[in-house]
Design an enzyme around this catalytic site. Sequence first.
Site: not given
Length: 278
Positions: A80, A112-113, A54, A209, A52
């Site tokens: 992500d 999933n993001h 982010h 994640h 990730d």
Amino acid sequence: MIANLDKQIEQLKRCETISEAEVKQLCLQAREILVEEGNVQYVDSPVTICGDIHGQFWDLMELFSVGGMCPETNYLFMGDFVDRGFFSVETFLLLLAFKVRYPDRITLIRGNHESRQITQVYGFYDECHRKYGSSTVWLQIFKLLTKYAQLIGNKKYLMMVLCVIFFGLIRMRYKAGVYRRRGAGFLFGGDAVRSFARMNDIELLARAHQLAMEGYKHMFDNLIVTVWSAPNYCYRCGNVASILELDENLRQEYKVFVHAPSDARSIPAKRAPPEYFL
């Protein structure tokens, strides 16, 4: 066209946004490349696997300083890219520009993001509105990423890189494991993982994640590893991050790094990112 793309990359590497027209053109170019890639894609080694990000742009640049800049290093990002951090737009556009400029040297999987529903809650949608004045850029981006998994192999070994959605497929196919429902996917036991790996002749499963305070975490006799690449997650968790380097024979080397120095990252003096959620 290449000269213009190189100019955009240098601009994005300074954490400066490109114009909406340039974003649209970049997405059109990326779509032509990504449509040729299957949902399960083979990637050549050596390769560096990242978890990730982010939206923590300056920590992404720290990652590149540790692992090497694209295209010198062959990268696989497990999704992500957005939400939580303050620079999701610049983060994702830089990685997308690398994909267009060097399509064989960087692979992007959706996490999933990378979904419309989640990004409307956890920051990316609002950031697109704030920086471009509309949801046009946000909509263009999420027509792109659809891949679920990557296979990395040579004559002796095969490993698999998974996103949350693909773990759901494992859960449906292999119910022997102990699992329970959680907010973004499923947790399950080692027996299901071993069964899946044995039946598919896989040596290692890599995933992201899930926050790993030490940067990475092995489970089930080292059959599966979580790689986390967002140091000091949400600018407050205090964790380190890591990348996983695989050589030609898929030998593993984990490189751990900390967040970028405070004087190298400009975090807006405003509200903190949304509450912690994996």
